[in-house]
Design an enzyme around this catalytic site. Structure first.
Site, PDB file in Angstrom:
ATOM      1  N   ASP A   1       0.848  -1.202   0.000  1.00  0.00           N
ATOM      2  CA  ASP A   1       0.000   0.000   0.000  1.00  0.00           C
ATOM      3  C   ASP A   1       0.885   1.254   0.000  1.00  0.00           C
ATOM      4  OD1 ASP A   1      -2.186   1.628  -0.115  1.00  0.00           O
ATOM      5  OD2 ASP A   1      -2.960   1.129   1.867  1.00  0.00           O
TER       6      ASP A   1
ATOM      7  N   GLY B   1      -1.866   7.797   4.133  1.00  0.00           N
ATOM      8  CA  GLY B   1      -0.961   6.943   3.375  1.00  0.00           C
ATOM      9  C   GLY B   1       0.478   7.046   3.830  1.00  0.00           C
TER      10      GLY B   1
END
Lengths: 331, 445, 196
Positions: free
Chosen positions: B310, B329
């Protein structure tokens, strides 16, 4: 103290030092000359990302009574894309020579972020961040409680804590920075706290907090709390289904005339009713309760200036921040 | 450079431990592992001393954000695939949430071509499940599958395909070309305005909580849907103990579900959020220590099939701000191997063989990726990563190839270092540094 | 300046013992009465910490000598913390209470009382603090010890003892109300030699 971000980081000695200093500041406010020269030449910036006239003028009065220069900076743009970033704003204030930044922000943690960053050297005072904390509000609440508690016990308040005092905080705990700041400070000062709220307005994780939790206001009032603090309830919480209607909320969790009468009937003469303001009369507190002699709402406002003077003085008067405050006078 | 393609050069890797096992020599020639054994010699081959190194099948990431097209200020295919090579990856799957969204054959082919041109790693585009990730109608999944990019993994990652009917249809439809739906499990109403894991820490910090149930309820629904229509489901970035339990239950019932966990969810917890430093802001959020333990156990026992990084680079201004305003993120390509070594291997939960399974074999299988995830043996495609497991290094985001500076591991000392990455027989990384990209046929200068 | 207890001095010697202190205060009390021609309008303001107990002792002696003044009614405490000019150079100090006699200080003869007069900066701060509290008719200064080294044009009206010192020496006043040694209250003035 380098910054004042949260009551969670205040130890008992710090807390009592602030409250005791606030007592001296309160004495100054009663004099003919209500000004002290301590922060002459220092600049305090009120950086408000969220409107709060009450808190801003309280800090402004506090800074001015200590002879600081005050700059008010209302940065209202709140969307990501518009307006200056917190970093740029902070660096602008730094370039203007701010010694302290009093910050009110809609985002939880913004003052901590400012203090931890290398964007700015100034002392950071949290004047309310999102649904996190509002430490000076809790300090002024504790100051108000301590004076009343000392009066009940027939002692002077300086140097004392709140051990033995029973306090109830009632209402929208989930979204309340006032409740969170009071939680830690009351624990540190030894008071016995009960939070009273609808289950929907308590955070998941509240069971780990150092307090009792109740869904029943009448039951809590029957235990004879020495102070009952009503939190502001926002009408829009109803639309988000936190409770069915304001009427039902008010009936179950509002301090109404019936509860005021019950307090009188129970002979709880010393119980004070507190509210951080602004009040929704008829929702969380009835007009009769707000205007009763039990109400400390105006005392709280007055004490706010003294407590903020104390906080600014203790943050800004000493040499470089790291040194511990001391009472040892040297001549 | 000569006209001879790089991949035709020969490399003799001396004394690497395959999957952490016996020491073997590997002869890499013409893009394949030509020979294995001891005491190999090959005239003209470049010799690489791999004493003390572990040879792994090149890592495959099923979950990478390369940001191009549209957010080239955050990352490009070029910078992201350099980071991938340095992290030991020979293939990455570029998530669809670019701008424009990778929801047409045109966009996926563009990303695919950019990857080929960069030449550091295979870049396999992931196609969006719904048009514009809006969750309203299916994108042209078949067209993307048939395109030159041969898309097999479809995901609205970043958004959840929350409409149950739409999810059912997507699961059914991709059976036509043996695709898989990779679901970002996040019930949107339960996470409205959510900032971090809902629990003891969010209560104190006064941040809107992101309940575990918002993830678990979608996973529960989706495994039942996958069972009902007999389709393959892949669950992205599993983050809670409850999710692991549901997936374990589904696998026991024979449901065709695979699951992924990120390196950061194997280590970090929501306690870090107390700093209000947005480098720890991520979707799904960092959870509790109990969740971390369950994720590690789930990965070790095979409930969770793969590691997905990710990798989500952001420009610095997206993190140098208030928590609530910060982007979600973390970067991950260049730290994944080390973090998994630390959390799974050094903790005794897994060996290097298992590591190869969860970082290469299984993700290549889920992504239907030819030429990857093969054992390090003669005849396999020469996608090989050499790792020095005894190395120690301190993470400095400014020294990384990714444009993103948002590594939650900054300042931490990590074990394990990628020494060399062979991508289709060509060393994209040598001596721990970028070497040269692979120049593909027809794209030589 | 050294933090108490951080190290120990080269040597120390007692320059005023309990009886010397008492005698000095008795003399000062009489001087004050004489200068003021009685106890009329007299207010004694002690500067924390040790100026305050000294002011109370002086007031008691004045009451004993004069008979009309009530010690409790003419004594107060004046905190000068927030008027100091060295706040930025010192660790933060919490202010102490300022308590004035009920009669106030307007048109009074205010005698500031402190233990040691050194640079004069504390007294300057006290004069500033006084201005914000009211307008005395006369302000005088009484100190137990004057050790010299003035940095401002300030002098004491009443001095218990002049002690020529060097700047590497420290003068410590210990009073029973505020200090103890090994748990026992003491009254003494000590000079410590801190030369290295």
């Amino acid at each position: 103290m380098r910054h004042l971000l949260s009551t969670e980081d205040l130890d008992k000695a710090d807390a009592i030092r602030i409250l005791d200093t606030a007592e001296e500041m309160a004495a100054v406010s009663d004099r003919e000359v209500k000004k002290l020269p301590v922060l002459r030449g220092r600049t305090v910036v009120n950086l408000f990302f969220e409107d709060s006239t009450r808190t801003r003028i309280s800090f402004e009065a506090a800074a001015k009574r200590l002879s600081a220069d005050v700059i008010n900076f209302a940065a209202k743009g709140s969307s990501v894309s518009k307006g200056e970033s917190l970093k740029d704003t902070a660096q602008t204030l730094e370039a203007m020579g701010a010694d302290a930044v009093v910050i009110r922000h809609w985002a939880s943690g913004a003052p901590a972020r400012l203090a931890a960053s290398d964007w700015i050297d100034a002392a950071v005072v949290n004047a309310g961040d999102g649904t996190h904390e509002h430490p000076t509000q809790a300090l002024l609440d504790a100051f108000t409680m301590r004076r009343n508690w000392a009066r009940i016990n027939g002692t002077a308040s300086a140097g004392t804590d709140l051990s033995g005092m029973k306090v109830a905080i009632v209402g929208d705990v989930l979204h309340s920075r006032v409740a969170r700041s009071n939680l830690w400070l009351l624990r540190t000062l030894g008071a016995d706290l009960t939070l009273v709220a609808p289950p929907t307005l308590l955070p998941v994780g509240v069971e780990q907090w150092p307090c009792s939790v109740s869904y029943d206001l009448d039951e809590t009032l029957a235990t004879g709390p020495h102070a009952v603090m009503m939190l502001r309830v926002q009408g829009e919480r109803m639309n988000a289904a936190f409770f069915p209607s304001t009427r039902e909320y008010s009936r179950r969790w509002g301090f109404d005339d019936r509860r005021l009468a019950a307090l009188d009937a129970a002979g709880a003469r010393e119980t004070i009713i507190m509210h951080p303001g602004p009040m929704n009369r008829g929702l969380e507190i009835s007009a009769a309760a707000a205007d009763s002699p039990r109400s400390t709402v105006l005392q709280q406002v007055r004490n706010g200036v003294s407590v903020r003077m104390a906080a600014l003085y203790l943050l800004l008067s000493g040499e470089s921040s790291s040194a511990a405050p001391t009472q040892e006078a040297q001549r | 450079m000569t006209a001879t393609p790089d991949s035709s050069r020969a490399y003799l890797i001396k004394g690497a431990a395959i999957g952490g096992g016996a020491r073997t020599d590997l002869l890499v020639r013409d893009g394949v592992i030509a020979e294995t054994g001891t005491g190999l010699a090959a005239a003209g081959a470049t010799v690489i001393d791999a004493d003390g190194l572990v040879a792994l099948p090149g890592l495959v990431d099923l979950h990478t954000h390369l940001r191009e097209p549209g957010r080239e200020d955050a990352e490009t295919v070029e910078t992201g695939s350099r980071a991938a090579a340095l992290g030991g990856f020979t293939a990455v799957h570029a998530m669809a949430n670019s701008s424009p969204v990778a929801d047409t054959a045109g966009v996926v082919e563009q990303v695919f071509t950019l990857g080929r041109k960069a030449g550091w790693t295979d870049v396999r585009p992931v196609g969006a499940v719904t048009v514009g990730l809006a969750g309203e109608r299916l994108a042209e999944l078949g067209a993307m599958a048939d395109s030159r990019a041969r898309v097999r993994v479809f995901s609205d990652d970043g958004m959840c395909v929350h409409d149950p009917v739409l999810m059912r249809r997507a699961l059914e439809y991709v059976k036509a070309f043996d695709g898989v739906i990779a679901q970002h499990a996040q019930e949107p109403r339960l996470t409205d305005g959510a900032q971090m894991n809902e629990g003891a820490v969010s209560a104190v910090l006064g941040m809107t909580g992101w309940p575990a149930v918002a993830e678990e309820s979608i996973i529960a629904r989706d495994v039942l849907l996958a069972q009902h229509v007999d389709s393959r489901l892949h669950v992205c970035h599993v983050s809670t103990a409850g999710s692991v339990e549901i997936i374990r239950w589904a696998k026991q019932r024979g449901i065709k579900v695979t699951a992924e966990v990120t390196p950061h969810h194997l280590w970090l917890t929501d306690e870090l959020v107390r700093s209000y430093d947005p480098v720890y802001k991520v979707n799904p959020p960092l959870r509790t220590d109990e969740d971390v333990k369950a994720l590690r156990a789930g990965l070790a026992d095979g409930t969770i099939d793969i590691i997905g990084t990710d990798h989500a680079p952001h420009p610095s201004e997206a993190k140098e701000c208030e928590w609530a305003q910060a982007a979600m993120g973390m970067t991950g390509l260049e730290t994944a191997l080390s973090v998994v070594q630390h959390t799974m291997i050094e903790s005794g939960l897994m060996g290097w063989d298992d590591f190869a399974r969860v970082t290469s074999t299984a993700p290549a299988r889920i992504g239907q990726l030819a030429g990857h995830g093969q054992p390090v043996a003669s005849g396999s495609a020469a996608n090989v990563t050499l790792v020095d497991p005894s190395a120690r290094w301190t993470v400095d985001p400014h020294q990384m190839a990714t444009m993103g500076r948002n590594s939650p591991f900054a300042g931490r000392e990590l074990p394990g270092r990628v020494v060399a990455t062979f991508y289709r027989g060509h060393p994209t990384v040598l001596d721990g540094r970028l070497n040269t990209p692979l120049v593909s046929e027809g794209e030589q200068h | 300046m050294n933090m108490p207890g951080a190290a120990s001095p080269q040597s120390s010697r007692v320059v005023l013992a309990e009886a010397d202190i008492d005698r000095a205060l008795t003399r000062i009390a009489h001087e004050i009465l004489e200068a003021n021609k009685g106890s009329q309008d007299l207010v004694l303001l002690g500067i924390p910490r040790r100026g305050y107990p000294l002011a109370r002792r002086l007031a008691a002696k004045i009451e004993a000598a004069d008979g009309t003044a009530k010690a409790g009614e003419i004594t107060g405490q004046l905190d000068v913390t927030m008027f100091r000019d060295d706040l930025k150079r010192q660790p933060t100090r919490a202010p102490l209470p300022t308590q004035l006699p009920a009669s106030g200080i307007d048109n009074k003869v205010v005698v500031l009382v402190d233990d040691v007069l050194y640079s004069g900066r504390t007294i300057r701060a006290a004069l500033d603090a006084l201005v914000d509290l009211g307008r005395p008719r006369i302000v005088r200064l009484a100190v137990l010890v004057d050790r010299g080294h003035r940095e401002l044009p300030i002098r004491a009206d009443h001095v218990g003892k002049n002690l020529p010192t060097s700047s590497v020496e420290k003068v410590r006043v210990r009073l029973a109300e505020t200090d103890s040694v090994d748990g026992a209250p003491v009254n003494e003035v000590v000079i410590e030699d801190w030369s290295a």
